[in-house]
Motif scaffolding. Sequence first.
Motif, mmCIF file in Angstrom:
data_model
loop_
_atom_site.group_PDB
_atom_site.id
_atom_site.type_symbol
_atom_site.label_atom_id
_atom_site.label_comp_id
_atom_site.label_asym_id
_atom_site.label_seq_id
_atom_site.Cartn_x
_atom_site.Cartn_y
_atom_site.Cartn_z
ATOM 1 N N TRP A 1 0.805 -1.221 0.000
ATOM 2 C CA TRP A 1 0.000 0.000 0.000
ATOM 3 C C TRP A 1 0.841 1.277 0.000
ATOM 4 C CZ3 TRP A 1 -3.606 -2.080 4.412
ATOM 5 C CH2 TRP A 1 -4.603 -2.878 3.852
ATOM 6 N N VAL A 2 2.145 1.153 0.190
ATOM 7 C CA VAL A 2 2.987 2.342 0.346
ATOM 8 C C VAL A 2 2.905 3.256 -0.868
ATOM 9 C CG1 VAL A 2 5.376 3.150 0.484
ATOM 10 C CG2 VAL A 2 4.578 1.342 2.016
ATOM 11 N N ASP A 3 3.026 2.694 -2.055
ATOM 12 C CA ASP A 3 3.037 3.521 -3.266
ATOM 13 C C ASP A 3 1.633 3.928 -3.702
ATOM 14 O OD1 ASP A 3 5.836 3.495 -3.504
ATOM 15 O OD2 ASP A 3 5.778 1.540 -4.485
ATOM 16 N N ALA A 4 0.697 2.982 -3.673
ATOM 17 C CA ALA A 4 -0.663 3.287 -4.138
ATOM 18 C C ALA A 4 -1.424 4.142 -3.130
ATOM 19 C CB ALA A 4 -1.419 1.986 -4.401
ATOM 20 N N LEU A 5 -1.175 3.925 -1.852
ATOM 21 C CA LEU A 5 -1.805 4.636 -0.741
ATOM 22 C C LEU A 5 -3.332 4.719 -0.880
ATOM 23 C CD1 LEU A 5 -1.069 5.921 1.917
ATOM 24 C CD2 LEU A 5 -0.811 8.107 0.776
ATOM 25 N N PRO A 6 -4.003 3.557 -0.856
ATOM 26 C CA PRO A 6 -5.473 3.557 -0.892
ATOM 27 C C PRO A 6 -6.020 3.848 0.514
ATOM 28 C CG PRO A 6 -4.665 1.311 -0.796
ATOM 29 C CD PRO A 6 -3.448 2.196 -0.812
ATOM 30 N N VAL A 7 -6.107 5.119 0.856
ATOM 31 C CA VAL A 7 -6.391 5.531 2.230
ATOM 32 C C VAL A 7 -7.688 4.926 2.755
ATOM 33 C CG1 VAL A 7 -6.929 7.512 3.704
ATOM 34 C CG2 VAL A 7 -5.049 7.640 2.059
ATOM 35 N N ASP A 8 -8.743 4.957 1.952
ATOM 36 C CA ASP A 8 -10.028 4.419 2.417
ATOM 37 C C ASP A 8 -9.932 2.925 2.710
ATOM 38 O OD1 ASP A 8 -11.154 6.921 2.217
ATOM 39 O OD2 ASP A 8 -12.027 6.570 0.236
ATOM 40 N N THR A 9 -9.218 2.196 1.856
ATOM 41 C CA THR A 9 -9.045 0.758 2.070
ATOM 42 C C THR A 9 -8.227 0.490 3.325
ATOM 43 O OG1 THR A 9 -9.177 0.293 -0.302
ATOM 44 C CG2 THR A 9 -8.113 -1.367 1.078
ATOM 45 N N ILE A 10 -7.145 1.242 3.487
ATOM 46 C CA ILE A 10 -6.307 1.077 4.678
ATOM 47 C C ILE A 10 -7.127 1.331 5.936
ATOM 48 C CG2 ILE A 10 -4.329 2.001 5.942
ATOM 49 C CD1 ILE A 10 -3.071 2.678 3.206
ATOM 50 N N ARG A 11 -7.862 2.426 5.924
ATOM 51 C CA ARG A 11 -8.656 2.780 7.103
ATOM 52 C C ARG A 11 -9.697 1.697 7.400
ATOM 53 N NH1 ARG A 11 -10.132 7.640 5.691
ATOM 54 N NH2 ARG A 11 -8.696 8.836 6.991
ATOM 55 N N GLU A 12 -10.392 1.246 6.367
ATOM 56 C CA GLU A 12 -11.444 0.244 6.554
ATOM 57 C C GLU A 12 -10.881 -1.061 7.111
ATOM 58 O OE1 GLU A 12 -14.750 -2.226 3.858
ATOM 59 O OE2 GLU A 12 -13.458 -0.715 2.935
ATOM 60 N N GLN A 13 -9.769 -1.526 6.545
ATOM 61 C CA GLN A 13 -9.230 -2.815 6.979
ATOM 62 C C GLN A 13 -8.598 -2.735 8.368
ATOM 63 O OE1 GLN A 13 -7.286 -5.430 4.296
ATOM 64 N NE2 GLN A 13 -8.241 -4.576 2.471
ATOM 65 N N LEU A 14 -7.969 -1.620 8.679
ATOM 66 C CA LEU A 14 -7.375 -1.499 10.008
ATOM 67 C C LEU A 14 -8.446 -1.351 11.083
ATOM 68 C CD1 LEU A 14 -4.217 0.755 9.460
ATOM 69 C CD2 LEU A 14 -4.351 -1.730 9.665
ATOM 70 N N LEU A 15 -9.481 -0.586 10.797
ATOM 71 C CA LEU A 15 -10.541 -0.398 11.790
ATOM 72 C C LEU A 15 -11.314 -1.690 12.056
ATOM 73 C CD1 LEU A 15 -11.967 3.108 10.801
ATOM 74 C CD2 LEU A 15 -10.669 2.519 12.861
ATOM 75 N N ALA A 16 -11.218 -2.647 11.144
ATOM 76 C CA ALA A 16 -11.896 -3.933 11.342
ATOM 77 C C ALA A 16 -11.155 -4.825 12.334
ATOM 78 C CB ALA A 16 -12.038 -4.657 10.002
ATOM 79 N N ILE A 17 -9.925 -4.428 12.703
ATOM 80 C CA ILE A 17 -9.128 -5.220 13.641
ATOM 81 C C ILE A 17 -9.441 -4.772 15.066
ATOM 82 C CG2 ILE A 17 -6.793 -5.837 14.369
ATOM 83 C CD1 ILE A 17 -5.887 -5.212 11.492
ATOM 84 N N ARG A 18 -9.779 -5.714 15.901
ATOM 85 C CA ARG A 18 -10.097 -5.397 17.292
ATOM 86 C C ARG A 18 -8.899 -4.733 17.971
ATOM 87 N NH1 ARG A 18 -11.557 -10.490 20.677
ATOM 88 N NH2 ARG A 18 -9.298 -10.757 20.491
#
Length: 322
Positions: free
Chosen positions: A231-248
């Motif tokens: 994700w470093v180069d593409a930086l899909p911010v919405d995807t990063i946020r969504e997947q990280l927030l899904a982690i308890r």
Amino acid sequence: MTPPALLQNTMLSCVVELPHDFRADDVLAFHGRDSAQIAEYTDAQTFMKGLMWSGLAACLTIRFHARHADVELKIDKSPIDSAPLDRMEPNASSDANETAELRRMAVRMLGLTQQIDDFERTYRAHPQLGPLIAGHPGLRVPLTASPFEALAWAITGQQISLGVAISLRRKMILAAGVRHSSGLACHPDAQRLSRLTEADLRQAGFSQAKAQTLMILCHLISEHRLPLDAWVDALPVDTIREQLLAIRGIGPWTVEYTLLRGFGWLDGSLHGDAAVRRSLQALLGCTEKLTSEQTKQWLAPFSPWRALVAAHLWAALGVKGA
């Protein structure tokens, strides 16, 4: 007694040009935040850092000069007496690719991908931000060596003081048990940290909740279900946020901090950061503490540079190494 096997060693190096307003002291302060210096070492113009490079122990050294930085990476390879034949012969193409990756990492870590000129031109005359910019011209946000390191640091630092977080981070690095031939301990990657158990992290001082979150995170990365590096180069911010927030155990502050320190994204709203709120309170001359919502509203008009504004607020407060 059988002597220890000698290590092969690979050295990569490159030179990174620096802008005239580069603030090397900010980088040195961030990487020198642990005075014990077990995994990072800093002096007046150099920092060394133990890290994992493609699963191997490595030592990164960056030496600052007036307008450039010398970057070196010393990688401990496998023991000579057990190394595969193809690892014994240098591969020019592979070395060139690794050197290019080293340069990309160094440029990110030094904050040189951050477009701060437009920000400073836009807000130089702002009644509140203008004095902050004048006090810290050229301020960039130093990054961690990898997004995983930033995320692990953010989880470690949740709802505790900076000093306690630094101590916990140190214990985690030592528990991972990777040491470079230079003597520096190496910050583990997800694969290495996943070898620890929740009990190991608890013994190192982590709460049960943080230990569980780190273990879940490591397994997701090891199973290629959380491609942080990709994700470093593409930086899909919405995807990063969504997947990280899904982690308890990962909330909005942890995500926004990771986006800043791990990816260099300058538009995260760090209104949940206590130091940001405290600095803003002083800047605005408020007698009462600001709430997260008030801070969020104040930061909102500064998009797409809200996290950079937060960094200026940290600097105004004298916060180093956050």
